[in-house]
Design a protein around this motif. Structure first.
Motif, PDB file in Angstrom:
ATOM      1  N   HIS A  21     -50.210   9.280 -31.908  1.00 30.06           N
ATOM      2  CA  HIS A  21     -49.122  10.155 -31.468  1.00 30.06           C
ATOM      3  C   HIS A  21     -49.639  11.581 -31.254  1.00 30.06           C
ATOM      4  O   HIS A  21     -49.314  12.227 -30.255  1.00 30.06           O
ATOM      5  CB  HIS A  21     -48.000  10.148 -32.519  1.00 30.06           C
ATOM      6  CG  HIS A  21     -46.795  10.939 -32.142  1.00 30.06           C
ATOM      7  ND1 HIS A  21     -45.736  10.416 -31.457  1.00 30.06           N
ATOM      8  CD2 HIS A  21     -46.481  12.251 -32.364  1.00 30.06           C
ATOM      9  CE1 HIS A  21     -44.816  11.346 -31.271  1.00 30.06           C
ATOM     10  NE2 HIS A  21     -45.238  12.469 -31.814  1.00 30.06           N
ATOM     11  N   GLN A  25     -50.324  14.099 -27.380  1.00 33.46           N
ATOM     12  CA  GLN A  25     -49.508  15.286 -27.167  1.00 33.46           C
ATOM     13  C   GLN A  25     -50.258  16.338 -26.356  1.00 33.46           C
ATOM     14  O   GLN A  25     -51.480  16.281 -26.200  1.00 33.46           O
ATOM     15  CB  GLN A  25     -49.038  15.845 -28.513  1.00 33.46           C
ATOM     16  CG  GLN A  25     -47.971  14.968 -29.163  1.00 33.46           C
ATOM     17  CD  GLN A  25     -47.634  15.386 -30.565  1.00 33.46           C
ATOM     18  OE1 GLN A  25     -48.522  15.637 -31.368  1.00 33.46           O
ATOM     19  NE2 GLN A  25     -46.356  15.438 -30.890  1.00 33.46           N
ATOM     20  N   THR A  29     -49.171  21.767 -28.052  1.00 34.48           N
ATOM     21  CA  THR A  29     -48.576  21.163 -29.249  1.00 34.48           C
ATOM     22  C   THR A  29     -49.636  20.889 -30.292  1.00 34.48           C
ATOM     23  O   THR A  29     -49.446  21.174 -31.486  1.00 34.48           O
ATOM     24  CB  THR A  29     -47.852  19.865 -28.878  1.00 34.48           C
ATOM     25  OG1 THR A  29     -46.792  20.152 -27.957  1.00 34.48           O
ATOM     26  CG2 THR A  29     -47.261  19.203 -30.121  1.00 34.48           C
ATOM     27  N   ASP A  51     -44.404  16.921 -34.464  1.00 28.61           N
ATOM     28  CA  ASP A  51     -44.250  17.703 -33.241  1.00 28.61           C
ATOM     29  C   ASP A  51     -43.799  19.102 -33.607  1.00 28.61           C
ATOM     30  O   ASP A  51     -43.632  19.425 -34.792  1.00 28.61           O
ATOM     31  CB  ASP A  51     -43.226  17.030 -32.316  1.00 28.61           C
ATOM     32  CG  ASP A  51     -43.587  17.180 -30.842  1.00 28.61           C
ATOM     33  OD1 ASP A  51     -44.046  18.275 -30.461  1.00 28.61           O
ATOM     34  OD2 ASP A  51     -43.409  16.209 -30.083  1.00 28.61           O
ATOM     35  N   MET A  63     -38.632  19.771 -27.939  1.00 30.97           N
ATOM     36  CA  MET A  63     -39.957  20.177 -28.382  1.00 30.97           C
ATOM     37  C   MET A  63     -40.516  21.267 -27.455  1.00 30.97           C
ATOM     38  O   MET A  63     -39.991  21.515 -26.376  1.00 30.97           O
ATOM     39  CB  MET A  63     -40.899  18.969 -28.417  1.00 30.97           C
ATOM     40  CG  MET A  63     -40.351  17.788 -29.185  1.00 30.97           C
ATOM     41  SD  MET A  63     -39.905  18.212 -30.897  1.00 30.97           S
ATOM     42  CE  MET A  63     -38.889  16.802 -31.339  1.00 30.97           C
ATOM     43  N   LYS A  67     -39.951  17.932 -24.257  1.00 33.77           N
ATOM     44  CA  LYS A  67     -39.472  16.593 -24.593  1.00 33.77           C
ATOM     45  C   LYS A  67     -38.188  16.699 -25.424  1.00 33.77           C
ATOM     46  O   LYS A  67     -38.110  17.494 -26.366  1.00 33.77           O
ATOM     47  CB  LYS A  67     -40.537  15.826 -25.369  1.00 33.77           C
ATOM     48  CG  LYS A  67     -40.153  14.395 -25.718  1.00 33.77           C
ATOM     49  CD  LYS A  67     -41.280  13.730 -26.493  1.00 33.77           C
ATOM     50  CE  LYS A  67     -40.920  12.312 -26.894  1.00 33.77           C
ATOM     51  NZ  LYS A  67     -40.825  11.414 -25.738  1.00 33.77           N
TER      52      LYS A  67
END
Length: 453
Positions: A21, A25, A29, A51, A63, A67
């Motif tokens: 994950h 990104q 981030t 995040d 985010m 997102k």
């Protein structure tokens, strides 16, 4: 070596999918997340973070890379959603006039909040104290029980969570938080939790009064128990005792001068379709602790609400916290309650419960990984298993489904390693709820197809 106790209160932050994950990104981030790790203590359940949130509105988190995800986790603070305009406006107005109340004085918002809580609570629960967090409110409740009974021992349940301070950990039962700390409060007795799907002994899932009988046996043998602390409905994996158990527990506490303390930090204020979760059982505790959502998802605020007969400790200080009567916190709490009442969120929670239950039960028929569905109001737990007969926990599947949902726009907590806990704001619309459940079902479908292939 798998350490099951790390998965009690939340999902693992060290799985291979969590690392993947991070790798997927944006560069910005990743840089912020690295800064976060370098500046904060590393701790399980929160490091590394998933995040970086830029904005929170209603049921959504946005985010920094744009997102948007539905937040069905929310740390249980978002009964009225995030950034509710009435709460934000009320707090701004309060900040312009009285941002802090020096401890030797009182203020109108705090008094109004105390009166409102007394009006809402059934029976004689009319005395209150405020605190910056529910962990502190649990500490005040434990002290009040000692002062008013003259007994220092407590009974609580294994796997429960009542806060992360040493006194709250002592009555809490999460192994994750209790390991490697050393001696906790003396006299903290623990009993097995309510387990309907995974009974700890034969017949426990059919009649939890056996546990009540065991509690009464302990009380009679010991003689020094002054408090019983429990979550009326366990938040993490959504476990609900029977009315018969709760009524028997109330009778035991009354007979033996034990103060019954309900911790509604994560489930109070409408989450279960009632303002107080204990109202489902037709009994009243001696004390109830509120927190999390009391501040409207905008301000840290908690309260201890107690029977007026317990107002007999004027020669000590149960709390005396610097921010005990925060005018801003009280304003946020009062406005939160007004929103719940005026927008009909209790009734809404009960109505949407039927919609969610029907949808999840239909999913259970379609996907063999779902072993059990349980819930009340807008609090649901979906227990995932590798096999419905053996009930072996489907930990890897739960992790994969969670990360698929995160990728597609839905966030929720995974408890006990295999229970998907859904906790949406009570303000969510039917269309939004349907869309979020569609995301979940798509992840279940992908998981099922992956298993078959």
């Amino acid at each position: 070596m798998f350490k099951s106790y790390l998965y009690g209160e939340g999902d693992s932050n060290h799985s291979p999918l969590r690392r993947k994950h991070f790798e997927n990104q944006s560069r910005e981030t990743q840089e912020w997340l690295i800064d976060d790790q370098e500046n904060f203590f590393q701790q399980s359940l929160s490091t590394p973070c998933l995040d970086v949130v830029e904005e929170a509105k209603g049921p959504f988190l946005t985010m920094i890379d744009g997102k948007v995800v539905y937040d069905f986790h929310g740390n249980a603070v978002h009964q009225v959603g995030f950034g509710h305009p009435r709460i934000i406006e009320a707090m701004k107005e309060q900040l312009d006039t009285l941002s802090f109340s020096t401890r030797r004085y009182t203020n109108k918002p705090a008094i109004r909040l105390g009166k409102k809580l007394a009006e809402l609570a059934p029976g004689s629960l009319s005395k209150c104290l405020f605190a910056p967090g529910a962990t502190s409110a649990i500490g005040m409740a434990l002290k009040l029980a000692r002062f008013t009974t003259g007994k220092y021992k407590t009974i609580s349940m294994w796997e429960s969570f009542h806060g992360a301070s040493m006194d709250a950990l002592s009555v809490g039962g999460e192994a994750h938080f209790r390991r490697q700390i050393g001696p906790l409060l003396p006299g903290a007795i623990h009993v097995p939790p309510i387990q309907t799907y995974r009974p700890l002994w034969e017949g426990a899932s059919l009649d939890d009064r056996q546990l009540a009988n065991y509690i009464e046996y302990i009380v009679k043998q010991d003689g020094e128990v002054g408090a019983f602390v429990m979550e009326p409905i366990r938040n993490t994996d959504v476990q609900m005792p029977s009315k018969a158990f709760m009524k028997q527990l109330r009778a035991i506490c009354t007979e033996h001068n034990i103060k019954l303390i309900f911790d509604e930090t994560a489930i109070g204020l409408g989450r279960t379709g009632q303002m107080f979760a204990f109202e489902h059982y037709g009994i009243e505790p001696d004390m109830v602790v509120l927190g999390k959502g009391l501040g409207g998802g905008a301000f840290p605020m908690a309260a201890l609400l107690a029977d007026q007969a317990l107002d007999q400790v004027e020669e000590t200080s149960l709390g005396h916290y610097t921010h005990e009567k925060s005018p801003v916190g009280a304003t946020a709490a009062l406005t939160t309650i007004e929103v719940i009442e005026e927008e009909g969120l209790l009734e809404r929670s009960r109505q949407l419960e039927c919609m969610v239950r029907d949808r999840l039960e239909t999913m259970k028929e379609s996907y063999s990984v779902i072993g059990d569905v349980r819930g009340v109001g807008l609090l649901f737990g979906i227990e995932l298993v590798k096999d419905r007969d053996t009930k072996e926990k489907a930990r890897e599947e739960a992790d994969r489904i969670m990360h698929t949902c995160l990728q597609n726009g839905l966030s929720f907590k995974v408890s006990k390693g295999n229970v998907l806990q859904l906790c949406p704001p009570l303000t969510i619309t039917e269309d939004q709820l349907t869309e979020a459940l569609d995301i979940l079902e798509q992840a279940l479908l992908e998981s099922e197809n992956g298993k078959e292939s």
